[in-house]
Design a protein around this motif. Sequence first.
Motif, PDB file in Angstrom:
ATOM      1  N   HIS A  62     -29.286  -4.412 -20.092  1.00  0.00           N
ATOM      2  CA  HIS A  62     -29.260  -3.538 -18.648  1.00  0.00           C
ATOM      3  C   HIS A  62     -28.031  -4.467 -18.011  1.00  0.00           C
ATOM      4  O   HIS A  62     -28.309  -5.365 -17.330  1.00  0.00           O
ATOM      5  N   HIS A  64     -24.291  -3.085 -15.599  1.00  0.00           N
ATOM      6  CA  HIS A  64     -23.063  -2.129 -15.290  1.00  0.00           C
ATOM      7  C   HIS A  64     -21.801  -2.816 -15.071  1.00  0.00           C
ATOM      8  O   HIS A  64     -20.935  -1.903 -14.958  1.00  0.00           O
ATOM      9  N   GLU A 128     -29.258   5.031 -17.268  1.00  0.00           N
ATOM     10  CA  GLU A 128     -30.231   4.639 -16.290  1.00  0.00           C
ATOM     11  C   GLU A 128     -30.448   5.820 -15.538  1.00  0.00           C
ATOM     12  O   GLU A 128     -31.689   6.109 -14.944  1.00  0.00           O
ATOM     13  N   HIS A 215     -36.275  -3.134 -14.780  1.00  0.00           N
ATOM     14  CA  HIS A 215     -36.505  -3.977 -13.910  1.00  0.00           C
ATOM     15  C   HIS A 215     -37.687  -3.950 -13.048  1.00  0.00           C
ATOM     16  O   HIS A 215     -37.957  -3.463 -12.181  1.00  0.00           O
ATOM     17  N   ASP A 272     -28.782  -6.476 -14.808  1.00  0.00           N
ATOM     18  CA  ASP A 272     -28.420  -5.345 -13.995  1.00  0.00           C
ATOM     19  C   ASP A 272     -27.174  -5.552 -13.323  1.00  0.00           C
ATOM     20  O   ASP A 272     -27.119  -5.202 -11.963  1.00  0.00           O
TER      21      ASP A 272
HETATM   22 ZN    ZN Z   1     -29.468  -0.768 -13.499  1.00  0.00          ZN
END
Ligand code: ZN
Length: 383
Positions: A62, A64, A128, A215, A272
């Motif tokens: 995960h 971005h 997501e 998360h 994340d």
């Molecule tokens: Zn995320």
Amino acid sequence: MTTTLITDVDLLDARGRRPDSWILLDGDRIAAVGEAGVAVPAADTVHALAGHTLTPGFIDLHGHGGGGAAYDNGEDEIRAALAVHRAHGTTRSVISLVANPLEQIEESLRLVARLAAEDPTIVGSHLEGPFLAIGRRGAHAPEYLSEPDPVVIARLLDAGGSSIRQVTIAPELPGAIAAVRQFVAAGIVVAVGHTEADEKLTREAFDAGATLVTHIFNAMPGIHHRDPGPIVAGFDDDRVTLELVLDGVHVHPSVAQMTFRAAPHRVALVTDAMAAAGGDDGYYRLGSLNVTVQNGVAMLNGTQTIAGSTLTQDSALKCAVTTAGVDEARAVEALTLTPACVLGRDDEWGLLEPGYAADVVALDAEWNVERVWAAGSVVGDDA
Ligand SMILES: [Zn+2]
């Protein structure tokens, strides 16, 4: 095929530490490992890395972006962000996409499918959004959230094909449980997250095939002793892996330590990470939203909402071992073998064993990354 021998190192993976050992890489695979002095093979290149620890390459389920670049913004930015994370030890990356107009998500899915076919270090995509609870949306634009409508799902599956590796769903949305089944049937890992679901409904999602929590603790109700919520459901189900953002901001180190104790072998340390990871404080975009990063903490402008992290996986490892007091093999497992299991690739990723991918991270005594091999290539040399 060229061979690389790395000697005079400690090997550390989910099975523990092997002091004073060597490892032989042949092309994109590990060919052999052994103890010092025992049948050390010849190789085209030899690196003696005394005082260093080698771990398997990190796998990020995960993320971005990083280095000022975001995965939602096209090929150049994907490659730029990946280069930043590779230098920090992440050798396999799932490309997370935030909620955006459907056409834009479809375009991103098609792009990631193409890139994943060319580059073995790109595992595929993670949706997501858009199937998230509006009240727990975090840094996803509310106007682009949607219910898991079969027509929307069909369009996403059509655009991404088998390169979609993961989707996050709030189980309380209309049609969500059916959507969990549909994605699982398509071979996609379903995560519960960005949700208001209670314990019972979360268990229903797991029974329908969801195997991951996005998360854990963040963007979901906390634990109440009379209303345990999705967190307790996740801890209690041995089929489920818990993503944890261990940056010292998203969860307290003591809670991180508790998570490792309560869910052994089921914690995946993810970044994340948004564009500011590996970059500077300042103003950034996450999807269509404005984010300010101050002292490494990313917040949606005008709110107290955390907008992704600025974490890299080497920092998560350091935080796990030095701040949260997690055993080193368990911490490494959470970056390597456990995410490999989530992706169904634990037969070739996540261990320092013959036949496994030549994904190797060399760390100094303070857990700083010194050198990375991803799919057999030295990171930095192939750029
Ligand atoms: Zn995320």
